[in-house]
Design an enzyme around this catalytic site. Structure first.
Site, PDB file in Angstrom:
ATOM      1  N   SER A  10       1.031  -1.343  -0.055  1.00  0.00           N
ATOM      2  CA  SER A  10      -0.090   0.390   0.052  1.00  0.00           C
ATOM      3  C   SER A  10       0.737   1.181  -0.381  1.00  0.00           C
ATOM      4  CB  SER A  10      -0.924  -0.451   1.383  1.00  0.00           C
ATOM      5  OG  SER A  10      -1.484   1.470   1.657  1.00  0.00           O
TER       6      SER A  10
ATOM      7  N   TYR B 239      -0.064   0.076  10.334  1.00  0.00           N
ATOM      8  CA  TYR B 239      -1.350  -0.550   9.603  1.00  0.00           C
ATOM      9  C   TYR B 239      -0.426  -0.889   8.357  1.00  0.00           C
ATOM     10  CZ  TYR B 239      -2.731  -1.415   4.945  1.00  0.00           C
ATOM     11  OH  TYR B 239      -3.360  -1.450   3.254  1.00  0.00           O
TER      12      TYR B 239
ATOM     13  N   LYS C 281       2.682  -3.328   6.593  1.00  0.00           N
ATOM     14  CA  LYS C 281       2.778  -2.984   4.920  1.00  0.00           C
ATOM     15  C   LYS C 281       4.437  -3.454   4.959  1.00  0.00           C
ATOM     16  CE  LYS C 281      -1.041  -4.108   4.094  1.00  0.00           C
ATOM     17  NZ  LYS C 281      -1.778  -5.355   3.099  1.00  0.00           N
TER      18      LYS C 281
HETATM   19  C1  WQD Z   1      -9.634   9.599   1.055  1.00  0.00           C
HETATM   20  C2  WQD Z   1      -9.598  10.943   2.124  1.00  0.00           C
HETATM   21  C3  WQD Z   1      -9.526  11.195   4.033  1.00  0.00           C
HETATM   22  C4  WQD Z   1     -13.197   8.996   5.023  1.00  0.00           C
HETATM   23  C5  WQD Z   1      -7.795   4.104   2.621  1.00  0.00           C
HETATM   24  C6  WQD Z   1      -6.711   2.869   2.745  1.00  0.00           C
HETATM   25  C7  WQD Z   1      -5.381   2.699   2.900  1.00  0.00           C
HETATM   26  C8  WQD Z   1      -5.683   2.165   1.948  1.00  0.00           C
HETATM   27  C9  WQD Z   1      -6.475   2.874   0.038  1.00  0.00           C
HETATM   28  C10 WQD Z   1      -5.603  -0.615   1.632  1.00  0.00           C
HETATM   29  C11 WQD Z   1      -8.945  10.656   3.486  1.00  0.00           C
HETATM   30  C12 WQD Z   1     -11.044  11.768   4.156  1.00  0.00           C
HETATM   31  C13 WQD Z   1     -12.107   9.711   4.072  1.00  0.00           C
HETATM   32  C14 WQD Z   1     -14.090  10.194   5.697  1.00  0.00           C
HETATM   33  C15 WQD Z   1     -12.675  12.014   4.762  1.00  0.00           C
HETATM   34  N1  WQD Z   1      -6.337   1.515   1.754  1.00  0.00           N
HETATM   35  N2  WQD Z   1     -12.410  10.907   4.317  1.00  0.00           N
HETATM   36  N3  WQD Z   1     -14.160  11.449   4.913  1.00  0.00           N
HETATM   37  O1  WQD Z   1      -7.119   6.615   3.997  1.00  0.00           O
HETATM   38  O2  WQD Z   1      -6.554   7.545   1.769  1.00  0.00           O
HETATM   39  O3  WQD Z   1      -6.454   4.869   2.214  1.00  0.00           O
HETATM   40  O4  WQD Z   1      -7.483   3.184   0.609  1.00  0.00           O
HETATM   41  O5  WQD Z   1      -4.121  -0.574   1.164  1.00  0.00           O
HETATM   42  O6  WQD Z   1      -4.929   1.860   3.404  1.00  0.00           O
HETATM   43  O7  WQD Z   1      -6.119   4.096   4.570  1.00  0.00           O
HETATM   44  O8  WQD Z   1      -8.625   6.286   2.111  1.00  0.00           O
HETATM   45  O9  WQD Z   1     -11.310   6.481   1.313  1.00  0.00           O
HETATM   46  O10 WQD Z   1     -10.486   6.168   3.577  1.00  0.00           O
HETATM   47  O11 WQD Z   1      -9.569   8.739   2.589  1.00  0.00           O
HETATM   48  O12 WQD Z   1     -13.165  13.698   5.084  1.00  0.00           O
HETATM   49  O13 WQD Z   1     -15.911   9.914   6.170  1.00  0.00           O
HETATM   50  O14 WQD Z   1     -11.420  10.702   1.891  1.00  0.00           O
HETATM   51  O15 WQD Z   1      -9.072  11.798   5.151  1.00  0.00           O
HETATM   52  O16 WQD Z   1      -8.334  12.130   3.221  1.00  0.00           O
HETATM   53  P1  WQD Z   1      -7.381   6.858   2.500  1.00  0.00           P
HETATM   54  P2  WQD Z   1     -10.297   6.919   2.410  1.00  0.00           P
END
Ligand code: WQD
Length: 374
Positions: free
Chosen positions: A150, A174, A178
């Site tokens: 990741s 997490y 990885k």
């Molecule tokens: C995206 C953006 C949040 C929810 C995740 C995992 C990562 C990988 C991919 C496995 C961020 C913002 C989110 C909400 C928000 N998975 N957000 N309100 O964190 O980039 O990656 O998925 O490998 O390990 O962490 O993705 O979709 O959670 O967040 O503002 O209710 O949306 O802060 O900036 P992320 P995400």
């Protein structure tokens, strides 16, 4: 004369019933070059996921498909847990030494925030699970692995877009799991030249197969932004308001920027990596360990506000949101430099954000309750 039926290479996909797993299995099985076996403990995947994959594969067969073709759409599944070595051995024992050609290792817990709360669960499942898998692979002379890593291994990267040469410095348990798993696999390849491994560092997978037959079915309220918006759109999550985790980041509109790629592009990336192991291609330079890491991303940055706007455009839904504090573990910007995979694996993600949102919405509106309660 009877065409010689070349025995298909058997590939074990761990986490095969999950969001990534089901799209990877669909993509591998479709080539009919691999016989896929799924190992999944059902922790975050729906029991119907792989029967939906089979139905999708069958729907794409020609009307005069042979019995063999129809049978090839079935996916062998094992409800097993990687933290139970006896359960892993039982799967490999069925095929004997050398019976399983390679492994695509996807099974892991993946929520950054949750990993901060329960690190030991993450280390047991993601690191011990990987270790037990590798030990069993070694015992059964299976020495090829594609590892699901990741972009979180980069932490807050020094340069954007991020090349694979960037130092690994995760800033969540997490992300550390990885980094540790990549290190274990790399050290194994250094110790034993029979091993070859490709680690795929995912940026943000999104969307669903365009048929709407398969998609993401997270248990409970989705953590990730896009599936959460889709659930809000169909009313599965009280569409009160989306919480935007901070708009005071050093980015154009103050919200975090991520590199989203279509789940089918991501699955194709796994096929390209498997082909690279299959053809013993030149990805590995002759000198060192047969271990390579590749980014899987589009190479474009999209902010939270831009995602909300894109989902509004794709769904017509007005998403209300409120700005709240930052989420622990979030970094301002993650954008891939995708050129190494393009140059060495011949893989390039191409599908735009609008297509990801269209396919996500097509799946969610056709399946408001996903695959149903489980
Ligand atoms: C995206 C953006 C949040 C929810 C995740 C995992 C990562 C990988 C991919 C496995 C961020 C913002 C989110 C909400 C928000 N998975 N957000 N309100 O964190 O980039 O990656 O998925 O490998 O390990 O962490 O993705 O979709 O959670 O967040 O503002 O209710 O949306 O802060 O900036 P992320 P995400």
């Amino acid at each position: 004369q009877v065409a010689e039926i070349v025995p298909l290479r058997k590939v074990l996909v761990t986490g095969g019933a999950g969001y990534i797993g089901s799209h990877v299995i669909y993509t591998l099985q479709k080539t009919r070059r691999y016989k896929v076996i799924s190992l999944d403990n059902g922790y975050n995947s729906h029991p119907d996921a792989l029967s939906r994959v089979s139905a999708l594969l069958r729907s794409e067969l020609p009307a005069d498909a042979s019995e063999h073709d129809i049978e090839s759409t079935e996916i062998e599944t094992h409800n097993s847990d990687l933290t139970r070595r006896d359960e892993i051995r039982a799967v490999f024992e069925k095929y004997g030494k050398g019976g399983i050609w390679g492994v695509v290792h996807l099974a892991a817990h993946k929520a950054v925030g949750e990993s901060v709360e329960i690190p030991l669960t993450y280390y047991e499942n993601n690191v011990a699970g990987t270790l037990f898998l590798l030990q069993t692979m070694k015992e059964y002379e299976c020495t090829r692995i594609i590892y699901s890593s990741s972009a979180t291994v980069y932490g807050t990267p020094p340069t954007i877009p991020i090349p694979e040469t960037t130092r690994l410095e995760a800033d969540s348990p997490y992300g550390n799991t990885k980094v540790m798993s990549e290190t274990i696999i790399h050290d194994l390849c250094c110790a034993d030249s029979k091993w070859s491994a490709i680690s795929l560092r995912y940026f943000n997978p999104a969307g669903a197969h365009p048929s709407g037959q398969i998609g993401e079915h997270p248990k409970g309220r989705p953590e990730n932004l896009l599936p959460l918006l889709a659930h809000m759109g169909v009313g599965r999550v009280d569409a009160a308001t989306l919480q935007v985790f901070g708009n005071d980041y050093p980015t154009p509109d103050g919200t975090c920027v991520r590199d989203y790629l279509h789940i089918i592009d991501l699955a194709e990336g796994h096929l390209s990596a498997l082909e690279a192991l299959n053809q013993d291609s030149k990805v590995f330079d002759t000198s060192g360990a047969r271990f390579k890491a590749y980014n899987l991303g589009l190479g474009r940055g999209v902010s939270v506000f831009e995602i909300i706007a894109a989902m509004h455009k794709a769904t017509g839904v007005e998403f209300k949101y409120e700005i709240v504090g930052r989420r622990r573990g979030d970094v301002p910007k993650l954008i891939a430099d995708p050129t190494l995979a393009e140059n060495e694996l011949g893989f390039k993600a191409t599908q735009e954000l609008s297509v990801m949102c269209r396919d996500l919405w097509n799946f969610q509106s056709k399946n408001p309750d996903g695959y149903g309660e489980f």
